[in-house]
Design an enzyme around this catalytic site. Structure first.
Site, short mmCIF file in Angstrom:
data_model
loop_
_atom_site.label_atom_id
_atom_site.label_comp_id
_atom_site.label_asym_id
_atom_site.label_seq_id
_atom_site.Cartn_x
_atom_site.Cartn_y
_atom_site.Cartn_z
N ASP A 214 1.55 -0.77 4.92
CA ASP A 214 2.52 -1.06 3.86
C ASP A 214 2.37 -0.08 2.70
O ASP A 214 3.37 0.45 2.18
CB ASP A 214 2.32 -2.49 3.37
CG ASP A 214 3.62 -3.15 2.91
OD1 ASP A 214 4.69 -2.61 3.24
OD2 ASP A 214 3.56 -4.17 2.22
N ASP B 36 5.77 -10.07 4.84
CA ASP B 36 5.00 -10.57 3.69
C ASP B 36 4.80 -12.07 3.75
O ASP B 36 4.03 -12.63 2.95
CB ASP B 36 5.72 -10.20 2.39
CG ASP B 36 5.92 -8.70 2.25
OD1 ASP B 36 5.04 -7.96 2.71
OD2 ASP B 36 6.96 -8.28 1.70
#
Length: 581
Positions: free
Chosen positions: A331, A393
């Site tokens: 990420d 997420d």
């Protein structure tokens, strides 16, 4: 935005949407600092050659010309050479920021923007020919009330999914034989994630993200189709436990040879499947309706996340740490490092998540929770702005929360791991929102969620002195405690009394021939036979029913004991008494 005013000053100004590229030239964020200049209507031409320039040029004015026939650079270069202070290009197509290359950007120092054809007609109708315009780019507030909605949806999904996954996993370990009826006996199977699977998954994520960056318009419809299919399955999985509680629709379809239908599913489950597919199809058809389609997308997304959380299982904290750490690096790299690699200087992750500005399809990826801005903004004239949170997420920390709940049940810790990890996820999400407000650009949420959840779980295990067991998972498949097995008393036949033997010996022999089997003897259900070697393989019967009741051999008792010792519902092992025919 462009503010349009009549030169006569007898009408109120009005804002119109324009799309511009800040790499050509910057626009002021405050309308008060924007230059109010005369608009020169040149829509009869396309401004692609010097012959399209009127006598006297565009001195201190903003020409408005039609799109096509040449590049944006050629148009704005002619306008700048002839004294223009800006350029409005009218487009009959869907608006998108005007593009160019780096060398062209360096030559141009006037703003260029696209205006829709319908807005051009409205300007002429509302203000006439003599108008003044001011071009500006208002700031969009970073924080909004919709953050509260996203927070509740994300934390709620992680908490419910983790709790559901943990409870369901432990229950399945006690119930090896499914209790559902008929075709619905099948239940969703869990998938244990191994380190090799984690590595393959991360490589696939990187490859897909890069492919989407370069071939977005070709792959976006594939992703939309996959989402519709997966979301309908997830919605079915989430709603089926509630539908099975309804007393109606239990009848089954007739016998047939069709795929799936040959299992004769219940009518109520068929209706549920049709409903779930219909919801996905409706979203797929109206996905670009900004007013209400986001509600369906969020509902389908939450159902998909819950389904994945209860299907995918991380068996150890070591596996959780590996997955979260690798995706943490993934990420951060694609958000913060890739802008230094790409030619446009844009983050690959942000570009793909929000959709490339030069996309011909103008489609958006559906793998996000999205909520529209609730505050009023002039930018709503162009496109309804949304706040986004990716499914990753939610899923990645959610797998750790589910593991914590399973471990809580194993060690009987009153769900301290589950509650602590869920609270840590909420705190990490709040830190993400604060970072978003301070940095004024998209943030990799896992940068804040992974440390919060991992460190909290690690700290709780260390504090409780269970770190070794928490790290290895302590063998969920082997070490879960089984319900206590209590065996009912079994009467054994009394041997003939020896009249010549002392009373104490007869009492001792009597105790040996009628033992009571307690929990301490649960692994030796044939203790009667062992205590009486002279019976050999003879059958055991109750003394009071020796002449009337059928006999039950010792091997059968042993077989029934082995079959039922893993069944949590079998608390007592009993020898059933049957009447003779």
């Amino acid at each position: 935005m462009v503010r349009v005013l009549s030169e006569k000053g007898n009408s109120k100004g009005k804002d119109y949407c324009i799309l511009f590229n800040s790499q050509w030239a910057h626009l002021p964020h405050d309308l008060g600092k924007a230059a109010l200049l005369q608009l020169q209507n040149q829509t009869a031409s396309v401004l692609c050659s010097p012959s399209d320039v009127p006598d006297g040029g565009f001195h201190n004015r903003i020409p408005m010309v039609m799109r096509k026939n040449c590049t944006f650079y050629e148009k704005v270069r002619l306008a700048q050479i002839n004294g223009a202070r800006g350029l409005l290009i009218v487009s009959k197509e869907k608006l998108g920021p005007p593009k160019g290359n780096w060398s062209q950007y360096e030559e141009i120092d006037i703003p260029v923007a696209l205006l829709s054809y319908t807005d051009m007609l409205d300007i002429g109708k509302s203000f006439g020919e003599s108008v003044k315009v001011a071009m500006y780019a208002p700031n969009e507030p970073v924080l909004d009330y919709n953050m509260v909605i996203i927070f509740v949806m994300a934390v709620g999904t992680v908490a419910i999914g983790g709790y559901w996954a943990g409870s369901r996993d432990v229950k399945k370990r006690y119930m090896k034989h499914k209790r559902d009826d008929g075709a619905e006996k099948h239940d969703d199977e869990t998938v244990d994630v191994t380190p090799i699977m984690i590595c393959i998954f991360v490589v696939m994520c990187c490859s897909m993200l890069v492919l989407l960056y370069f071939f977005y318009d070709d792959l976006v419809y594939v992703i939309i189709g996959i989402f519709c299919l997966a979301a309908s399955i997830g919605l079915y999985s989430c709603l089926s436990p509630f539908v099975r509680r309804f007393p109606l629709g239990k009848c089954r379809i007739p016998d047939n040879n069709l795929p799936y239908f040959h299992k004769r599913p219940q009518v109520r489950m068929l209706l549920l499947a049709v409903f779930c597919i219909s919801v996905s199809v409706v979203w797929g058809v109206f996905r670009n309706e900004d007013q209400w389609a986001w509600v369906l997308q969020d509902a389908l997304g939450i159902a998909f996340c819950l389904y994945m959380l209860k299907t995918i299982r991380l068996p150890t904290f070591k596996g959780c740490t590996l997955l979260l750490t690798v995706l943490f690096v993934y990420d951060v790299f694609f958000v913060f490092i890739t802008p230094y690699i790409t030619k446009s200087g844009q983050s690959i992750m942000v570009e793909v998540a929000t959709g490339p500005t030069d996309s011909a399809t103008h489609e958006k990826l559906p793998m996000v929770l999205k909520v529209p801005r609730l505050n009023s903004s002039p930018l709503a004239l162009c496109d309804r702005p949304f706040s986004l949170l990716g499914f990753g997420d939610i899923l990645v920390p959610g797998l750790l929360v589910a593991y914590c709940h399973r471990f809580d049940i194993q060690v009987q810790s009153s769900r301290i791991y589950f509650v602590a990890c869920t609270i840590a996820y909420g705190i990490g999400l709040l830190v993400t929102f604060v970072a978003l407000a301070l940095m004024q650009k998209g943030q990799p949420a896992l940068l804040y969620l992974v440390p919060c959840t991992l460190l909290t779980s690690f700290t709780v295990a260390l504090w409780r002195k269970e770190l070794t067991m928490f790290w290895t998972g302590s063998g969920f498949a082997k070490d879960l405690p089984h319900p206590p097995l209590v065996l009912a008393p079994v009467s054994c036949p009394n041997p003939p009394k020896d009249m010549n033997a002392p009373a104490s010996q007869q009492e001792s022999k009597q105790q040996m021939t009628n033992p009571t089997l307690h929990a301490d003897d649960q692994n030796n259900p044939s203790v009667c036979a062992e205590e009486q070697p002279h019976l050999g393989t003879k059958e055991l019967t109750s003394p009071s029913l020796q002449t009337d009741q059928p006999q039950i051999p010792i091997p059968q008792i042993q077989q029934e004991s082995s079959q039922n010792k893993d069944d949590p519902e079998s608390k007592n092992l009993r020898v059933e008494k049957t009447q003779p025919a």
